[in-house]
Design a protein around this motif. Sequence first.
Motif, short mmCIF file in Angstrom:
data_model
loop_
_atom_site.label_atom_id
_atom_site.label_comp_id
_atom_site.label_asym_id
_atom_site.label_seq_id
_atom_site.Cartn_x
_atom_site.Cartn_y
_atom_site.Cartn_z
N ASP A 106 -6.75 12.48 0.62
CA ASP A 106 -6.51 11.07 0.31
C ASP A 106 -5.23 10.60 0.99
O ASP A 106 -4.27 11.35 1.13
CB ASP A 106 -6.33 10.85 -1.20
CG ASP A 106 -7.62 10.90 -1.98
OD1 ASP A 106 -8.70 10.95 -1.36
OD2 ASP A 106 -7.54 10.89 -3.23
N ARG A 107 -5.19 9.32 1.38
CA ARG A 107 -3.95 8.70 1.83
C ARG A 107 -3.19 8.24 0.60
O ARG A 107 -3.79 7.80 -0.38
CB ARG A 107 -4.24 7.48 2.73
CG ARG A 107 -4.78 7.83 4.08
CD ARG A 107 -3.78 8.43 5.02
NE ARG A 107 -2.71 7.50 5.33
CZ ARG A 107 -1.59 7.84 5.93
NH1 ARG A 107 -1.38 9.06 6.31
NH2 ARG A 107 -0.66 6.93 6.18
N MET A 108 -1.88 8.36 0.62
CA MET A 108 -1.08 7.96 -0.53
C MET A 108 0.08 7.08 -0.09
O MET A 108 0.45 7.06 1.07
CB MET A 108 -0.57 9.18 -1.29
CG MET A 108 0.32 10.14 -0.49
SD MET A 108 2.04 9.60 -0.22
CE MET A 108 2.70 9.64 -1.85
N ARG A 109 0.59 6.35 -1.06
CA ARG A 109 1.78 5.51 -0.88
C ARG A 109 2.61 5.69 -2.12
O ARG A 109 2.11 5.55 -3.25
CB ARG A 109 1.36 4.06 -0.70
CG ARG A 109 2.51 3.11 -0.49
CD ARG A 109 1.97 1.68 -0.40
NE ARG A 109 3.05 0.76 -0.40
CZ ARG A 109 3.38 -0.03 0.61
NH1 ARG A 109 2.66 -0.01 1.71
NH2 ARG A 109 4.38 -0.86 0.52
N SER A 110 3.89 5.98 -1.96
CA SER A 110 4.75 6.31 -3.09
C SER A 110 5.48 5.09 -3.63
O SER A 110 5.39 3.99 -3.08
CB SER A 110 5.81 7.34 -2.65
OG SER A 110 6.79 6.70 -1.82
N SER A 111 6.24 5.35 -4.69
CA SER A 111 7.23 4.37 -5.12
C SER A 111 8.38 4.42 -4.10
O SER A 111 8.33 5.17 -3.13
CB SER A 111 7.71 4.70 -6.53
OG SER A 111 8.18 6.04 -6.61
N TYR A 112 9.43 3.64 -4.29
CA TYR A 112 10.52 3.55 -3.32
C TYR A 112 11.21 4.90 -3.11
O TYR A 112 11.41 5.66 -4.04
CB TYR A 112 11.55 2.51 -3.75
CG TYR A 112 11.03 1.10 -3.68
CD1 TYR A 112 10.49 0.60 -2.51
CD2 TYR A 112 11.07 0.27 -4.79
CE1 TYR A 112 10.00 -0.70 -2.44
CE2 TYR A 112 10.57 -1.03 -4.73
CZ TYR A 112 10.05 -1.50 -3.55
OH TYR A 112 9.56 -2.78 -3.48
N ILE A 113 11.59 5.16 -1.86
CA ILE A 113 12.31 6.38 -1.50
C ILE A 113 13.76 6.27 -1.94
O ILE A 113 14.43 5.28 -1.67
CB ILE A 113 12.21 6.65 0.01
CG1 ILE A 113 10.76 6.94 0.41
CG2 ILE A 113 13.14 7.77 0.43
CD1 ILE A 113 10.54 7.07 1.91
N VAL A 114 14.23 7.33 -2.60
CA VAL A 114 15.63 7.42 -3.02
C VAL A 114 16.41 8.25 -1.99
O VAL A 114 17.52 7.89 -1.61
CB VAL A 114 15.73 8.07 -4.43
CG1 VAL A 114 17.18 8.30 -4.82
CG2 VAL A 114 15.02 7.21 -5.46
#
Length: 137
Positions: free
Chosen positions: A43-51
């Motif tokens: 699956d392709r994924m997209r995260s929450s904001y990078i810290v």
Amino acid sequence: MKNVDHKKNGGLIKNWQAQDSGSSSVLTGTVVEDPAGRFEPGDRMRSSYIVSIDRVKGIIETTNSIYRVTHEIVIHKKGIYKFVRISDLHPDDQGDLRKFLRGRNAPLPPAEIAGNTAWPNDYRDFARGTDQNEGFF
């Protein structure tokens, strides 16, 4: 990294990019494993904001999770050309991208190897599993 005790293990992501999303960046990529059970492998994924990003250790911390990452996809630029190097991809995916690109033109910037480059939009379509040229002819 900040206090990460409360963050879930986001698993392993390959062929990843840190993509601008307004004032911050998010992680996108292909799931290899997800112990949290949100995604299936492939699956392709997209995260929450990078810290934070630790490229040496291959670790990305986001607002909610900690991810292990491999094979960063970089948009290279030489002269007027913007391109992706196919050899930057995880070895399991290089042949699939070459097959996807058959019949398409590709950039050939100076000092690059023929057959090892793709236009960024073609890589994006491959990664998303879409083909903007489908049904065009």
